[in-house]
Scaffold this active site. Sequence first.
Site, PDB file in Angstrom:
ATOM      1  N   TYR A  87      57.412 108.370 -25.322  1.00 13.32           N
ATOM      2  CA  TYR A  87      56.506 108.472 -26.468  1.00 13.32           C
ATOM      3  C   TYR A  87      55.399 109.490 -26.196  1.00 13.32           C
ATOM      4  O   TYR A  87      55.130 110.371 -27.017  1.00 13.32           O
ATOM      5  CB  TYR A  87      55.891 107.110 -26.777  1.00 13.32           C
ATOM      6  CG  TYR A  87      54.836 107.167 -27.868  1.00 13.32           C
ATOM      7  CD1 TYR A  87      55.194 107.245 -29.201  1.00 13.32           C
ATOM      8  CD2 TYR A  87      53.476 107.146 -27.548  1.00 13.32           C
ATOM      9  CE1 TYR A  87      54.230 107.308 -30.203  1.00 13.32           C
ATOM     10  CE2 TYR A  87      52.505 107.201 -28.534  1.00 13.32           C
ATOM     11  CZ  TYR A  87      52.886 107.290 -29.858  1.00 13.32           C
ATOM     12  OH  TYR A  87      51.934 107.364 -30.839  1.00 13.32           O
TER      13      TYR A  87
ATOM     14  N   SER B 197      48.797 111.908 -31.482  1.00 10.32           N
ATOM     15  CA  SER B 197      48.250 110.687 -30.899  1.00 10.32           C
ATOM     16  C   SER B 197      47.318 111.073 -29.765  1.00 10.32           C
ATOM     17  O   SER B 197      47.383 112.185 -29.226  1.00 10.32           O
ATOM     18  CB  SER B 197      49.395 109.821 -30.357  1.00 10.32           C
ATOM     19  OG  SER B 197      48.920 108.792 -29.525  1.00 10.32           O
TER      20      SER B 197
END
Length: 267
Positions: free
Chosen positions: A152, A139
């Site tokens: 995360y 990501s």
Amino acid sequence: MNTFDFAGKTVLLTGASMGIGEAFARELSRRGATLILVARSEAKLEALATELGNAHVIPQDLTTAGAAKRVFDAVTAKGLDVDVLINNAGFGINAAFDDIPLTTQREQIDLNVGALMELTYLFLPTIERRQGGVIQVASMASFMPCPYMAVYGATKAFVLSFGEALWAEYRPRGVRVLTLCPGATDTPFFERAGAVGGADKRARPEDVVEVGLAAFLAGRATVIQGTANYVASLSPRFLPREFTAKTMARIAKPKEPARLRAARRGA
């Protein structure tokens, strides 16, 4: 490194039931690959497999202990040899650190890091023998601190470091290892994360897949989808980390605590 063609290859894909995973499944099916689809929702997987044709389904919640080994055993029982592993499954929550239940924080680590690492470890011997590869889906969060998505962001930083390290280890052995770093993408991720806004600026999952597969075939270590995302990924190199963290906190801060959002939904 030798050229690679997905036609006739077997690809194991996690998080295959929606979003980027579903887009990977559709494109790889179009390219002639045999698919092994892994996700929690058996109904969605079965529907997708029926539509695509040459696909096997392994329903599995990868946040649970021993899930990676159960997937490996199921693949072995089917008599399949994996050429390419795509570790796409993952999730995050947009909320203050102490608003997120500890069990949910742990599940992020178990899925985004634990299952990804274990699946890679289990399938790499076969992948090396067959001179295939691995795509680790990370990501933009890999490149900077992520207040209000702290766990995360940390898990995706692991994925980036892990993937690039394996690229350097396995490239001389004929194995491709790509770390794919999407930015905001139009998938159900944001709904689960509790994040809102910016939908008009999100990339199409198909565009992420196109960039990822091209980079994989080229033997690259890492690819970032989108020019603006690439530029943003460079900012932590030139700006103080405290400035980056404070800026990200202003961008990501929820308008109300997660517990209040849940109450409004009647959760």
